[in-house]
Design a protein around this motif. Structure first.
Motif: not given
Length: 805
Positions: A778-805
């Protein structure tokens, strides 16, 4: 009846035996019957009356015996007529002869009277001569008897004299001369004496005397064997004392000149407990004449083989008894001494018998006994010495064995096996020394305080200290090492001396002695001392201060190893740099112990740090603090204080050890704090908790900058916290764009941050944000922060996958 008259006696006898009357009427017979009757009559006439029976039987066998009787009567009458004729013919001559005989009788009477008178005159005249002749006869008989008596006495007196001598020799117990006398009596004197009763009695007694002499000689031999069994201990002691006193072996059984033996210094003499004594010859202890006498007697009796077999059999039995040790022999040195004395005495006697008798014992027999003795002796010594745990007793035993071996070698017995066994015992001796060697239990693990010059010289005489700076310091001062160091060094030297003492008199070369000492010392260093140090280091109650002191001690002992090398070379006269010289392993031993102590310091220090970290009580859901800086946690402040106190003790450690310990402690703190963040049990972490942890890390970094241990260049110690520092800055500054953009580059600001670690921590923060912000949608700030964390987690997973390959 004249010689020519026919005999009618057989015919009459036949008729009388037939019982036939002469007047019987004869019947007519045939011609054959008449011829047969004629033949029978001729046989009766010509046959002896005693043998006429068979002839008459033939008459009765026939049927004409009546006729025969008639013929027989006729024949008888014819013979009677012939006899009568013959008598008539010779009757006148018979009458004439009787007449002449009557005439001669008168003359015979005259002649008898003359002869009688002549005989009377002759008898009267010969009476005086007969008396003289009888006296002469008696004198001649006496002369003959005297000559015979003298002759017999000349043969009997030597017998009696020799028999008397024999009895005297028997009473004097001179049995061998008695046997010779008996032999001469039997073979020479008795045959000359002749057949007399006393000679027969002597001849009958000769076998009994031989048996008596043989039995008496055997009794004396048994007494001799019993005597040498009792005196073998004393004989052996005498032999060994002479070897020890003179250094060579002479014929002990020829009484040597009595000589005062001065007490010998050293353990050799103390092992025998010798005072100033007069050493007798073994001949003074045992009389060997029974052996010689018995040998000669049995030789004369032709029983030499019997005697030799008996003597050797009895001595073998005694050898087995002598070689049987007492069950408690190992308890005292006296037990071993008696054992060696008995064996030495036994073979001294056998050697004497070997050289003073002709073949009673031979070299092969003595060598066989010696081989038996060696095997049993070595087996007994191995068994009994294994029970010994006293090095002094082992050393005394070794000296006893050496003296025993030298004594028997002086008599020509091979003793190499005994010296081989002594080399085996050397290993046992070393093991006993190693078991009794321990100095760590008395150490206080504190530097030695020195107040005066005398004390300083006392310790430097025990241990070679080469520290000019320490020499310049004023009193009172402290030696860097503890009592352990001089004690170890002194006991190492004592151990070397003990090994050297054991090697004496073993007929070893200097190189062999040097090699033996070095190997034993290496065993002490690499096994016993190393185990002692390891035990001291691994004890549960050992502290860091004690471990520090162990490192200091082992460092000084390592530096002193070359002095031990020189010490061994000096006492063995073998240069340490010779090709065959064994090198001491002291340097590696002390180095290994020091490394173990260093590792234990690192382990103990980290364990102590873990104890402080166990007191950490972070509020992982703490909110972000407001203005102002946060203070470090109490447990961390206590940990820093402990580290400062501990590293102040490390000043005497080698610099590298202290630096390694400090770096290890800082790394362990950093790793442990990182593990707290990544602990699976901690599922949610707030940004406020990271700020508190960041404050604690800053305190640790301040400790590192302060330089608790000298020798670090620049901010080297801060590198221990660099991984955790970059991780915390990444999260507290929320600088993900930089991290994701520069990842993998050498100039990356967050080069030490592992994406896996960042992802795990970020997921814990996401979980915290999701649960604590139920109304976040219900709060845009918290909602944006949550999205940011999800985006960083996604990028980290991609980064790990790339270097693992």
């Amino acid at each position: 009846m004249t010689h020519g008259a026919p005999s009618v006696e057989p015919v009459r006898s036949a008729r009388a035996q037939l019982g036939i009357p002469s007047g019987a009427t004869c019947r007519m017979a045939s011609v054959e019957t008449a011829a047969e009757h004629e033949r029978i009559l001729r046989e009766i006439e010509s046959t002896d009356t005693n043998c006429i029976g068979p002839t008459l039987r033939s008459v009765y066998d026939g049927q004409e015996h009546g006729l025969f009787m008639e013929k027989l009567d006729v024949r008888i009458r014819n013979h009677d007529r012939e006899i009568e004729k013959m008598c008539n013919h010779h009757f006148q001559g018979f009458v004439d002869s009787i007449t002449e005989l009557l005439k001669v009788r008168g003359e015979a009477q005259k002649l008898k009277s003359q002869v009688t008178e002549t005989n009377r005159h002759l008898q009267d005249d010969g009476k005086e001569l007969m008396g003289s002749m009888e006296e002469l006869q008696k004198c001649r008989v006496q002369q003959r008897n005297m000559a015979s008596t003298i002759d017999k006495l000349s043969h009997c007196l030597p017998v009696l004299e020799m028999y008397s001598r024999l009895q005297e020799q028997m009473r004097a117990k001179r049995y061998y001369p008695a046997l010779r006398t008996l032999e001469q009596l039997e073979h020479t004197c008795l045959p000359r004496a002749g057949q007399y009763r006393f000679c027969s009695i002597m001849a009958e007694n000769s076998p009994k005397l031989r048996t008596q002499i043989r039995d008496t000689a055997m009794t004396q031999l048994r007494d001799f064997l019993e005597s040498i069994r009792k005196h073998s201990d004393k004989i052996g002691e005498t032999a060994i004392r002479q070897v020890r006193g003179h250094g060579f072996m002479s014929d002990l059984l020829t009484p040597p000149p009595k000589k005062k033996l001065q007490r010998l210094s050293g353990r050799t003499s103390s092992a025998w407990g010798v005072e100033d004594i007069t050493v007798p010859g073994a001949q003074d202890l045992v009389d060997f004449s029974p052996v010689y006498c018995c040998l000669h007697i049995y030789t004369v009796l032709g029983l030499r083989d019997v005697f030799e077999n008996y003597y050797r059999k009895q001595r073998r039995k005694q050898a087995r008894l002598v070689l049987q040790p007492h069950s408690n022999m190992h308890e005292t040195l006296e037990g071993y001494r008696r054992y060696f004395n008995q064996i030495a005495g036994f073979f001294v006697v056998e050697d004497h018998v070997l050289h003073t008798t002709q073949g009673l014992v031979n070299r092969a027999y003595v060598e066989e006994l010696w081989e038996l003795a060696l095997s049993k002796l070595i087996a007994a010594l191995r068994t009994h010495s294994s029970y010994c745990d006293n090095p002094d007793l082992v050393l005394d035993l070794k000296n006893l064995i050496v003296l025993f071996a030298d004594t028997l070698q002086g008599f020509g017995f091979p003793v190499s096996q005994l010296f081989d066994m002594l080399l085996e015992m050397r290993e046992q001796y070393g093991e006993i020394l190693l078991k009794r060697w321990n100095v760590l239990d008395q150490d206080n693990f504190s530097p030695i305080p020195v107040s005066t010059e005398e004390e300083y010289k006392h310790y430097t005489s025990q241990f070679p200290v080469q520290d000019p700076e320490l020499d310049k310091l004023p009193f009172p001062k402290k030696l860097p090492f503890s009592q352990f160091v001089p004690k170890v060094y002194s006991q190492l030297k004592e151990f070397i001396y003990a090994c050297l003492k054991y090697s004496e008199d073993l007929h070893l070369s200097s190189t062999e002695v040097d090699d033996m000492i070095r190997k034993s010392t290496n065993l002490l260093l690499t096994r016993t001392l190393s185990h002692c140090l390891q035990y001291a280091i691994k004890k549960k109650n050992v502290g860091l201060a004690e471990l520090v002191q162990v490192i200091i001690n082992t460092t000084h002992l390592e530096q002193s190893c070359h002095f031990l090398e020189e010490f061994i070379s000096n006492i063995t006269n073998v240069p340490p740099d010779s090709a065959n010289a064994t090198k001491l392993y002291g340097t590696s031993t002390f180095k290994d112990a020091r490394h173990a102590a260093e590792a234990e310091i690192y382990t103990n220090l980290n364990a102590k740090i873990d104890q402080f970290l166990q007191l950490a009580d972070y509020d992982w859901m703490a909110p972000v603090p407001g203005g102002g800086s946060l203070e470090a946690s109490d447990y961390l402040m206590d940990l820093i204080a402990f580290l400062n106190s501990t590293f102040s003790v490390f000043t005497n450690l080698p610099g590298k050890v202290a630096q390694t310990a400090c770096m290890s402690a800082c790394k362990h703190i950093s790793t442990s704090l990182t593990q707290l963040l990544l602990d699976p049990e901690v599922r949610q972490i707030s940004l406020g908790a990271l700020h508190q942890l960041n404050a604690d890390v800053k305190e640790c970094e301040g400790f590192a900058r302060a330089g608790p241990v000298a020798g670090f260049q620049g901010d080297t110690l801060l590198l221990a916290f660099s991984d955790l520092r970059q991780l915390l800055e990444l999260f507290t500054l929320w600088d993900w764009s930089t991290y994701l953009a520069d990842y993998g580059k050498a100039t990356c600001k967050y080069l030490r941050v592992n994406p896996h670690t960042a992802l795990a921590l970020l997921e814990k923060m996401k979980e915290t944000s999701r649960k604590n912000n139920v109304f976040a949608q219900f709060r845009k700030t918290d909602r944006d922060r949550q999205k940011l964390i999800d985006a960083i987690i996604k990028q980290l997973r991609n980064l790990i996958a790339q270097h693992h390959t």
